[in-house]
Design an enzyme around this catalytic site. Structure first.
Site, PDB file in Angstrom:
ATOM      1  N   SER A 153       0.921  -1.122   0.161  1.00 13.34           N
ATOM      2  CA  SER A 153       0.425  -0.742  -0.292  1.00 13.34           C
ATOM      3  C   SER A 153       0.616   1.112  -0.219  1.00 13.34           C
ATOM      4  O   SER A 153       1.916   1.079   0.563  1.00 13.34           O
ATOM      5  CB  SER A 153      -1.054   0.032   1.419  1.00 13.34           C
ATOM      6  OG  SER A 153      -1.321   1.588   1.724  1.00 13.34           O
ATOM      7  N   TYR A 166      -2.252  -1.912  10.349  1.00  9.31           N
ATOM      8  CA  TYR A 166      -2.085  -1.611   8.844  1.00  9.31           C
ATOM      9  C   TYR A 166      -0.384  -1.481   8.107  1.00  9.31           C
ATOM     10  O   TYR A 166       0.063  -1.944   7.215  1.00  9.31           O
ATOM     11  CB  TYR A 166      -3.321  -1.128   8.452  1.00  9.31           C
ATOM     12  CG  TYR A 166      -3.182  -1.030   6.793  1.00  9.31           C
ATOM     13  CD1 TYR A 166      -4.317  -2.613   6.400  1.00  9.31           C
ATOM     14  CD2 TYR A 166      -2.528   0.556   6.306  1.00  9.31           C
ATOM     15  CE1 TYR A 166      -4.870  -2.120   4.511  1.00  9.31           C
ATOM     16  CE2 TYR A 166      -3.329  -0.056   4.738  1.00  9.31           C
ATOM     17  CZ  TYR A 166      -3.927  -1.309   4.271  1.00  9.31           C
ATOM     18  OH  TYR A 166      -4.131  -1.810   3.166  1.00  9.31           O
TER      19      TYR A 166
HETATM   20  N1  LIG Z   1      -8.830  -0.084  -1.439  1.00 12.46           N
HETATM   21  C1  LIG Z   1      -7.310   0.690  -1.334  1.00 12.46           C
HETATM   22  O1  LIG Z   1      -7.634   1.830  -1.100  1.00 12.46           O
HETATM   23  C2  LIG Z   1      -6.254   0.311  -1.547  1.00 12.46           C
HETATM   24  C3  LIG Z   1      -4.706   0.461  -1.186  1.00 12.46           C
HETATM   25  C4  LIG Z   1      -3.541   0.467  -0.989  1.00 12.46           C
HETATM   26  C5  LIG Z   1      -3.663  -1.033  -0.699  1.00 12.46           C
HETATM   27  N2  LIG Z   1      -4.879  -1.586  -0.494  1.00 12.46           N
HETATM   28  C6  LIG Z   1      -4.655  -3.263  -0.484  1.00 12.46           C
HETATM   29  O2  LIG Z   1      -5.435  -4.120  -1.448  1.00 12.46           O
HETATM   30  C7  LIG Z   1      -5.763  -5.459  -0.982  1.00 12.46           C
HETATM   31  C8  LIG Z   1      -7.128  -5.555  -1.465  1.00 12.46           C
HETATM   32  O3  LIG Z   1      -7.967  -4.229  -1.049  1.00 12.46           O
HETATM   33  P1  LIG Z   1      -9.443  -3.963  -1.354  1.00 12.46           P
HETATM   34  O4  LIG Z   1      -9.521  -2.680  -1.481  1.00 12.46           O
HETATM   35  O5  LIG Z   1      -9.633  -4.585  -3.101  1.00 12.46           O
HETATM   36  O6  LIG Z   1     -10.358  -4.391  -0.595  1.00 12.46           O
HETATM   37  P2  LIG Z   1     -12.033  -5.465  -0.459  1.00 12.46           P
HETATM   38  O7  LIG Z   1     -12.562  -5.305   0.871  1.00 12.46           O
HETATM   39  O8  LIG Z   1     -12.328  -5.117  -2.144  1.00 12.46           O
HETATM   40  O9  LIG Z   1     -11.120  -6.806  -0.618  1.00 12.46           O
HETATM   41  C9  LIG Z   1     -10.373  -7.739  -0.193  1.00 12.46           C
HETATM   42  C10 LIG Z   1     -11.270  -9.070   0.280  1.00 12.46           C
HETATM   43  O10 LIG Z   1     -10.004  -9.554   0.863  1.00 12.46           O
HETATM   44  C11 LIG Z   1     -11.205 -10.824   1.108  1.00 12.46           C
HETATM   45  N3  LIG Z   1     -10.153 -11.397   2.617  1.00 12.46           N
HETATM   46  C12 LIG Z   1     -10.378 -10.646   3.637  1.00 12.46           C
HETATM   47  N4  LIG Z   1      -9.594 -11.637   4.693  1.00 12.46           N
HETATM   48  C13 LIG Z   1      -9.729 -12.369   3.978  1.00 12.46           C
HETATM   49  C14 LIG Z   1      -8.897 -13.592   4.372  1.00 12.46           C
HETATM   50  N5  LIG Z   1      -8.350 -13.818   5.792  1.00 12.46           N
HETATM   51  N6  LIG Z   1      -8.437 -14.725   3.886  1.00 12.46           N
HETATM   52  C15 LIG Z   1      -8.704 -14.916   2.135  1.00 12.46           C
HETATM   53  N7  LIG Z   1      -9.393 -13.551   1.908  1.00 12.46           N
HETATM   54  C16 LIG Z   1     -10.197 -12.413   3.032  1.00 12.46           C
HETATM   55  C17 LIG Z   1     -12.089 -10.000   1.456  1.00 12.46           C
HETATM   56  O11 LIG Z   1     -13.126 -10.415   1.780  1.00 12.46           O
HETATM   57  C18 LIG Z   1     -12.336  -9.715   0.089  1.00 12.46           C
HETATM   58  O12 LIG Z   1     -13.005 -10.173  -0.863  1.00 12.46           O
HETATM   59  C19 LIG Z   1      -6.149  -5.423   0.173  1.00 12.46           C
HETATM   60  O13 LIG Z   1      -4.666  -6.254   0.648  1.00 12.46           O
HETATM   61  C20 LIG Z   1      -5.283  -3.845   0.810  1.00 12.46           C
HETATM   62  O14 LIG Z   1      -4.687  -3.736   1.933  1.00 12.46           O
HETATM   63  C21 LIG Z   1      -6.218  -0.859  -1.291  1.00 12.46           C
END
Ligand SMILES: NC(=O)c1ccc[n+]([C@@H]2O[C@H](COP(=O)([O-])OP(=O)(O)OC[C@H]3O[C@@H](n4cnc5c(N)ncnc54)[C@H](O)[C@@H]3O)[C@@H](O)[C@H]2O)c1
Length: 285
Positions: A153, A166
């Site tokens: 991130s 985080y």
């Molecule tokens: N959205 C943002 O702005 C952003 C920015 C930087 C990093 N990220 C990172 O991107 C990644 C994806 O996040 P996103 O934004 O798509 O969020 P999201 O919540 O839309 O998707 C995350 C998915 O992970 C699944 N999940 C959670 N815990 C789990 C587990 N223990 N085992 C298996 N699956 C699990 C959830 O059910 C969900 O479907 C994450 O690692 C997040 O930290 C997101």
């Protein structure tokens, strides 16, 4: 020639869903690995017959190990790509006020809930461990390339005071990729981290998404741009790639502040290699 095979964790939503969809459109067989049964099944069925949902809790090693075995077998004894992407925000606030602090029966402060570290960092390390094993097996059968991408991130490059765990986990992911990428590439496995800025997904609280200025949103297409870069270049490894708006930036580690640190950074490898030929034996642990 069999199709390449990809595992995407957290593919039931957001970034993982987007990458899984992108890989599917590029001719991959894709395993949708997610804790959420409903969303995982929905994504897999929308994609088509070359997508398989496997309900997985990445924070459980047994669950992830079963995922990899099943994915490899379903793919025809082949695994090429893994996006260790599942992630969550902090489950307990380290700044919690005094009135919320709880003691156990022994009068000791109860352990902080560190699930975030298990999902965002420990699971990525175990995922890389499992990926290497199955890529090696894939090669025995003549297939199997090795691309490992982990989702860090922008919080792993800067910080997010609202979620210190985080932040720590995302720093850890970058460290893992930078340290292991240059070594794994010697056996044809690239290891890279993506560091997205703000993408409105289910991860973010609805009130944040509502207030966030449009000009500071990064689209999901930028994530796929980074994935395509990795796929196009087998030598790109150990990278932390910041994703902001439509742009991707290859971020270097910090500069060395003096010649001594530069020597340690660039020339001390042989000494360390000697010391770590075998894991050092330590008393008591
Ligand atoms: N959205 C943002 O702005 C952003 C920015 C930087 C990093 N990220 C990172 O991107 C990644 C994806 O996040 P996103 O934004 O798509 O969020 P999201 O919540 O839309 O998707 C995350 C998915 O992970 C699944 N999940 C959670 N815990 C789990 C587990 N223990 N085992 C298996 N699956 C699990 C959830 O059910 C969900 O479907 C994450 O690692 C997040 O930290 C997101």
């Amino acid at each position: 020639m069999s199709k390449p095979v990809a595992i995407v964790t957290g593919a039931g939503s957001g970034i993982g869903e987007s990458v899984a969809t992108h890989l599917y459109s590029q001719g991959y067989k894709v395993i949708i690995a997610d804790l959420n049964l409903t969303s995982g099944q929905t994504v897999a069925s929308h994609l088509g017959p070359d997508a398989l949902f496997i309900q997985t809790d990445v924070s459980s090693y047994a669950s992830q190990a079963r995922l990899f075995k099943r994915a490899y077998e379903w793919g025809g004894n082949r695994l090429d790509f893994c996006h260790a992407n599942a992630g969550i925000d902090d489950r307990q606030n380290i700044f919690e006020p005094a009135e919320k602090e709880e003691l156990d029966e022994e009068g000791l402060l109860k352990k902080l809930n560190t699930k975030t570290m298990e999902v965002n960092l420990e699971a990525v390390i175990q995922g890389l461990w499992l990926f290497k094993y199955y890529v090696r097996r894939s090669r025995e059968g003549g297939g199997g390339k090795g691309w490992f991408v982990a989702t860090s991130s922008a919080a792993g490059l800067y910080h997010m005071s609202q979620c210190p765990q985080y932040t720590a986990s995302k720093y850890g992911v970058i460290g893992l990729c930078r340290a292991s990428g240059p070594v794994f590439v010697k056996e044809g496995i690239t290891v890279n981290a993506i560091c997205p800025a703000f993408i409105p997904t289910n991860l973010c609280p609805p009130e944040v998404a509502r207030c966030w200025p449009k000009e500071h949103i990064t689209p999901l297409s930028t994530v796929n741009k980074a994935i395509d870069k990795f796929l196009a270049d087998d030598t790109l490894t150990g990278q932390a790639v910041e994703l902001s708006q439509e742009n991707i930036y290859f971020r270097k580690q910090h500069d060395w502040p003096n010649e001594s640190q530069k020597w340690i950074g660039l020339e001390s490898d042989k000494i360390w290699d000697e010391g770590y030929k075998e894991p050092p034996k330590r008393e008591g642990y």
